[in-house]
Scaffold this motif. Structure first.
Motif, PDB file in Angstrom:
ATOM      1  N   TRP A 165     -13.015 -29.917  91.957  1.00  0.00           N
ATOM      2  CA  TRP A 165     -13.985 -30.938  92.371  1.00  0.00           C
ATOM      3  C   TRP A 165     -15.379 -30.334  92.277  1.00  0.00           C
ATOM      4  N   PHE A 166     -16.297 -31.142  91.781  1.00  0.00           N
ATOM      5  CA  PHE A 166     -17.699 -30.775  91.669  1.00  0.00           C
ATOM      6  C   PHE A 166     -18.529 -31.910  92.242  1.00  0.00           C
TER       7      PHE A 166
ATOM      8  N   PHE B 203     -20.157 -26.565  91.921  1.00  0.00           N
ATOM      9  CA  PHE B 203     -18.744 -26.426  92.234  1.00  0.00           C
ATOM     10  C   PHE B 203     -18.501 -26.692  93.714  1.00  0.00           C
ATOM     11  N   VAL B 204     -17.385 -27.382  94.002  1.00  0.00           N
ATOM     12  CA  VAL B 204     -17.008 -27.648  95.392  1.00  0.00           C
ATOM     13  C   VAL B 204     -15.708 -26.926  95.742  1.00  0.00           C
ATOM     14  N   ALA B 205     -14.662 -27.179  94.956  1.00  0.00           N
ATOM     15  CA  ALA B 205     -13.358 -26.599  95.267  1.00  0.00           C
ATOM     16  C   ALA B 205     -12.481 -26.646  94.022  1.00  0.00           C
TER      17      ALA B 205
ATOM     18  N   ILE C 271      -8.823 -29.087  99.502  1.00  0.00           N
ATOM     19  CA  ILE C 271      -8.318 -29.607  98.236  1.00  0.00           C
ATOM     20  C   ILE C 271      -6.797 -29.465  98.235  1.00  0.00           C
ATOM     21  N   SER C 272      -6.133 -30.477  97.687  1.00  0.00           N
ATOM     22  CA  SER C 272      -4.678 -30.444  97.580  1.00  0.00           C
ATOM     23  C   SER C 272      -4.274 -31.247  96.357  1.00  0.00           C
ATOM     24  N   ARG C 273      -3.008 -31.131  95.986  1.00  0.00           N
ATOM     25  CA  ARG C 273      -2.529 -31.879  94.827  1.00  0.00           C
ATOM     26  C   ARG C 273      -1.088 -32.281  95.038  1.00  0.00           C
ATOM     27  N   ASP C 274      -0.732 -33.368  94.362  1.00  0.00           N
ATOM     28  CA  ASP C 274       0.641 -33.849  94.342  1.00  0.00           C
ATOM     29  C   ASP C 274       1.014 -33.991  92.870  1.00  0.00           C
TER      30      ASP C 274
ATOM     31  N   ALA D 126     -23.685 -37.014  97.397  1.00  0.00           N
ATOM     32  CA  ALA D 126     -23.679 -36.679  95.977  1.00  0.00           C
ATOM     33  C   ALA D 126     -22.672 -37.569  95.265  1.00  0.00           C
ATOM     34  N   VAL D 127     -22.707 -37.510  93.955  1.00  0.00           N
ATOM     35  CA  VAL D 127     -21.614 -38.048  93.158  1.00  0.00           C
ATOM     36  C   VAL D 127     -20.589 -36.922  92.993  1.00  0.00           C
ATOM     37  N   TYR D 128     -19.357 -37.226  93.320  1.00  0.00           N
ATOM     38  CA  TYR D 128     -18.288 -36.231  93.255  1.00  0.00           C
ATOM     39  C   TYR D 128     -17.436 -36.480  92.012  1.00  0.00           C
ATOM     40  N   TYR D 129     -17.178 -35.402  91.290  1.00  0.00           N
ATOM     41  CA  TYR D 129     -16.405 -35.466  90.056  1.00  0.00           C
ATOM     42  C   TYR D 129     -15.173 -34.571  90.168  1.00  0.00           C
ATOM     43  N   CYS D 130     -14.066 -35.032  89.603  1.00  0.00           N
ATOM     44  CA  CYS D 130     -12.943 -34.117  89.447  1.00  0.00           C
ATOM     45  C   CYS D 130     -12.904 -33.658  87.991  1.00  0.00           C
TER      46      CYS D 130
END
Length: 118
Positions: free
Chosen positions: A36-37, A47-49, A70-73, A92-96
């Motif tokens: 994530w940014f 950069f965020v995570a 941050i997590s994922r499935d 902010a605008v957050y981007y993956c």
């Protein structure tokens, strides 16, 4: 080619929480590191995570450490960003983004706006 679609942004007061989601197309999601940014008005993207392919390793920017998770499935082809104790400076605008080969962030979503009011 990987398509990434973020959702979950919105407006919240300081101290509140939001959870962002990023859904990925394709069958190889579990092979990608995900990140994530964010980009605030007038500032560069930062950069965020990030999270490893299996989800066993994560890294965070100092500015969000202890507040964001941050997590994922991999079964759902989705990565999440749980944001707690939000501050106005998180606006902010957050981007993956996806890193398919360990060589950099090759694929990006369109972004989702997060606005935190004081």
């Amino acid at each position: 080619q990987v398509q990434l679609v973020e959702s979950g942004g919105g407006s919240v007061q300081a101290g509140g929480s939001l959870r962002l989601s990023c859904a990925a197309s394709g069958r190889t999601f579990s092979r990608y590191a995900m990140g994530w940014f964010r980009q605030a008005p007038g500032k560069e993207r930062e950069f965020v995570a990030a999270i490893s392919r299996s989800g066993g390793s994560t890294v965070y920017a100092d500015s969000v450490k202890g507040r964001f998770t941050i997590s994922r499935d991999n079964a759902k082809n989705t990565v999440y960003l749980q944001m707690n104790s939000l501050k106005p400076e998180d606006t902010a605008v957050y981007y993956c983004a996806a890193d398919p080969r360990g060589g950099g962030w090759e694929f990006w979503g369109q972004g989702t706006q997060v606005t935190v009011s004081s």
